[in-house]
Design a protein around this motif. Structure first.
Motif, short mmCIF file in Angstrom:
data_model
loop_
_atom_site.label_atom_id
_atom_site.label_comp_id
_atom_site.label_asym_id
_atom_site.label_seq_id
_atom_site.Cartn_x
_atom_site.Cartn_y
_atom_site.Cartn_z
N ALA A 1 -11.14 6.99 0.68
CA ALA A 1 -11.73 8.18 1.28
C ALA A 1 -10.94 8.70 2.47
O ALA A 1 -11.01 9.89 2.79
N PHE A 2 -10.18 7.84 3.12
CA PHE A 2 -9.49 8.23 4.35
C PHE A 2 -8.21 8.99 4.05
O PHE A 2 -7.59 8.85 3.00
N ASP A 3 -7.79 9.78 5.04
CA ASP A 3 -6.56 10.55 4.96
C ASP A 3 -5.62 10.14 6.09
O ASP A 3 -6.02 9.46 7.03
N GLY A 4 -4.37 10.58 5.97
CA GLY A 4 -3.43 10.47 7.07
C GLY A 4 -3.27 9.07 7.63
O GLY A 4 -3.12 8.09 6.91
N ALA A 5 -3.33 8.98 8.97
CA ALA A 5 -3.06 7.72 9.67
C ALA A 5 -4.06 6.64 9.30
O ALA A 5 -3.69 5.46 9.18
N ASP A 6 -5.32 7.00 9.13
CA ASP A 6 -6.33 5.99 8.77
C ASP A 6 -6.05 5.40 7.40
O ASP A 6 -6.19 4.19 7.17
N HIS A 7 -5.65 6.24 6.46
CA HIS A 7 -5.32 5.75 5.13
C HIS A 7 -4.10 4.82 5.19
O HIS A 7 -4.11 3.73 4.59
N LEU A 8 -3.07 5.24 5.90
CA LEU A 8 -1.86 4.42 6.01
C LEU A 8 -2.15 3.09 6.69
O LEU A 8 -1.59 2.05 6.31
N ARG A 9 -3.01 3.12 7.71
CA ARG A 9 -3.37 1.88 8.41
C ARG A 9 -3.97 0.86 7.45
O ARG A 9 -3.57 -0.32 7.45
N LEU A 10 -4.89 1.29 6.62
CA LEU A 10 -5.52 0.37 5.67
C LEU A 10 -4.57 -0.01 4.54
O LEU A 10 -4.54 -1.16 4.10
N ARG A 11 -3.77 0.94 4.10
CA ARG A 11 -2.85 0.66 3.00
C ARG A 11 -1.82 -0.39 3.40
O ARG A 11 -1.49 -1.28 2.61
N ARG A 12 -1.34 -0.31 4.63
CA ARG A 12 -0.34 -1.27 5.10
C ARG A 12 -0.89 -2.69 5.15
O ARG A 12 -0.15 -3.66 5.00
N LEU A 13 -2.19 -2.82 5.38
CA LEU A 13 -2.79 -4.15 5.48
C LEU A 13 -2.71 -4.93 4.17
O LEU A 13 -2.67 -6.16 4.17
N VAL A 14 -2.69 -4.22 3.06
CA VAL A 14 -2.72 -4.91 1.76
C VAL A 14 -1.51 -4.61 0.88
O VAL A 14 -1.35 -5.22 -0.17
N SER A 15 -0.68 -3.67 1.30
CA SER A 15 0.40 -3.21 0.42
C SER A 15 1.38 -4.32 0.07
O SER A 15 1.93 -4.35 -1.05
N ARG A 16 1.61 -5.28 0.98
CA ARG A 16 2.56 -6.36 0.68
C ARG A 16 2.11 -7.23 -0.49
O ARG A 16 2.92 -7.83 -1.19
N THR A 17 0.79 -7.27 -0.69
CA THR A 17 0.26 -8.06 -1.82
C THR A 17 0.61 -7.42 -3.15
O THR A 17 0.66 -8.11 -4.18
N PHE A 18 0.88 -6.11 -3.16
CA PHE A 18 1.06 -5.39 -4.42
C PHE A 18 2.46 -4.82 -4.58
O PHE A 18 2.67 -3.93 -5.41
N THR A 19 3.42 -5.31 -3.82
CA THR A 19 4.79 -4.85 -4.02
C THR A 19 5.32 -5.34 -5.37
O THR A 19 4.80 -6.31 -5.94
N ALA A 20 6.36 -4.66 -5.87
CA ALA A 20 6.93 -5.04 -7.16
C ALA A 20 7.40 -6.50 -7.14
O ALA A 20 7.23 -7.23 -8.12
N ARG A 21 7.98 -6.93 -6.01
CA ARG A 21 8.47 -8.31 -5.91
C ARG A 21 7.31 -9.30 -5.96
O ARG A 21 7.39 -10.32 -6.67
N ARG A 22 6.26 -9.04 -5.21
CA ARG A 22 5.11 -9.95 -5.19
C ARG A 22 4.44 -9.99 -6.56
O ARG A 22 4.04 -11.06 -7.03
N VAL A 23 4.33 -8.85 -7.20
CA VAL A 23 3.72 -8.79 -8.53
C VAL A 23 4.56 -9.59 -9.52
O VAL A 23 4.02 -10.32 -10.37
N LEU A 24 5.88 -9.46 -9.44
CA LEU A 24 6.75 -10.21 -10.35
C LEU A 24 6.57 -11.71 -10.17
O LEU A 24 6.60 -12.47 -11.14
N GLU A 25 6.34 -12.14 -8.94
CA GLU A 25 6.09 -13.56 -8.68
C GLU A 25 4.81 -14.05 -9.34
O GLU A 25 4.66 -15.23 -9.64
#
Length: 412
Positions: free
Chosen positions: A97-121
């Protein structure tokens, strides 16, 4: 301009044809949605859909519309579905639901879990889960017929996402039932599922605070403790709920829809069986041709914006139609034809099945890899797989926003 009824029987029964007809009548249409007081704009053409999804003048949170803001259509829909107001925050506030900085703040918290490298592992674990599920398929068959959705397409992604997030194995079935209710029910059962999920997550967070592990819940707790401004309690609950539900529902139905598509297109099935290295390309085409998400949540114009020759006024809601865009002949030659070699390689993504722009699906790499693993193993283990009913007799949920099977009976 005629108003489209989002609950029209034709739209639900064959969205690919119905949304294409709407698209060819004009790039935008007015659409009436149950629970929403006024019609919204339905955006149907590929370029216009991508514009709306990527243009910062369109926001997910109506509170970000300058001036008096805009009516919160999602809140109206929750009220129509009987959700108690105190639970609205868990469904209206968060990464979706969030936009802009709030969206990016939350996305960064979990994005490392879903990177292509992490997924390949994660692939070896996915393959292990897949093989075990396939081992059990013959045991689940009755009179030679097994429901592939129930015994394979659903369990694979829910086990993967629950292990990632930190939901114990004994509770996977709970989440499956809650998710099923959340995406297909109205009234008391919907509200009850929301209450139960929130209570469960709050209890899980309490357990992980006392005994941290290496899962995503523990990581979110650590991030909150290090900097409380990065994640509120409500946002943590919403994040976990979103990841678990979104992390298995769409993948399960992509596997189900994709298998049904291949079994009803013997030429494409034979091509894939002859060369399983085509699977990544096939997954992209299946996402375009029968992806389960038909539309995305509404966006609100922050100013007057021209879309497809029409002016969308500030505060008006627009709903991009993914299915209409993915069948747009302006982008895809002969779009109704299933062609698993359509994409030149397994990396180039032209469809919008995972959305586009800032809100592009966080778990896209995970969903693609789960689907690749599923199709490769399924066809390798059961090359003679066939439908146990006529393709036209497969039953689907009567949901205008999603393309989902109720069951997928097959013969191994």
């Amino acid at each position: 301009m005629d108003t489209v009824n989002f609950m029209d029987e034709e739209l639900i029964r064959d969205p690919f044809t119905a949304f294409s007809r709407i698209r060819e009548r004009g790039p935008l249409a007015r659409c009436a949605i149950p629970g929403i007081e006024q019609p919204v704009w339905l955006v149907t053409r590929y370029d216009d859909v991508k514009l709306v999804l990527n243009d910062p003048r369109f926001v997910n949170d109506p509170a970000n519309v300058p001036g008096a803001g805009a009516d919160n259509m999602a809140a109206q829909m929750l009220q129509a579905r009987g959700v108690p107001p105190e639970y609205n925050k868990y469904l209206l506030e968060g990464i979706l639901a969030f936009d802009g900085a709030d969206h990016l703040r939350l996305r960064r918290l979990v994005s490392r879990t879903f990177t292509a490298r992490r997924v390949l592992e994660l692939r070896p674990r996915m393959e292990e889960i897949t093989e075990k599920l396939l081992d059990r398929l013959p045991e689940a068959a009755e009179d030679g017929v097994v429901d592939l959705l129930e015994h394979f397409a659903y369990p694979l992604p829910i086990i993967v996402i629950c292990e990632l997030v930190g939901v114990p194995e004994e509770d996977h079935s709970l989440w499956r039932e809650w998710s099923r209710t959340l995406v297909s029910s109205y009234g008391p059962s919907f509200a009850e599922a929301v209450r139960d999920m929130v209570a469960y997550i709050q209890e899980l967070i309490g357990r992980r605070r006392a005994e941290p592990t290496g899962d995503l819940v523990s990581g979110l707790i650590q991030a909150q403790e290090e900097d409380g401004d990065r994640l509120s309690d409500t946002e943590m609950v919403t994040m976990i709920m979103t990841l678990v539900v979104a992390g298995h529902e769409t993948t399960a139905h992509l596997i189900g829809n994709g298998t049904a598509a291949l079994l009803t297109h013997p030429d494409q099935l034979a091509l894939l069986l002859s060369d399983l290295a085509l699977t990544p390309r096939a997954v992209h085409e299946l996402l375009r041709w029968c992806g389960p998400a038909l539309a995305v949540r509404m966006r609100y114009a922050t100013e007057d914006v021209e879309v497809g020759g029409e002016t969308v006024r500030r505060g008006e809601a627009v709903m991009p139609s993914l299915v209409a865009a993915n069948y747009d002949p302006r982008m895809f030659g002969d779009p109704r034809r299933l062609d698993i070699t359509r994409v030149p390689d397994g990396r180039r993504e032209t469809h919008v099945a995972f959305s586009h722009g800032m809100h592009y699906c966080l778990g896209a790499a995970l969903a693609r890899q789960e689907s690749e693993v599923a199709f490769e193993a399924l066809l390798r283990r059961f090359p003679g797989l066939s439908l146990a009913v006529d393709g036209d007799d497969l039953e689907r949920d009567l949901n205008p926003g999603a393309w989902r099977l109720k069951a997928l009976p097959v013969k191994l």
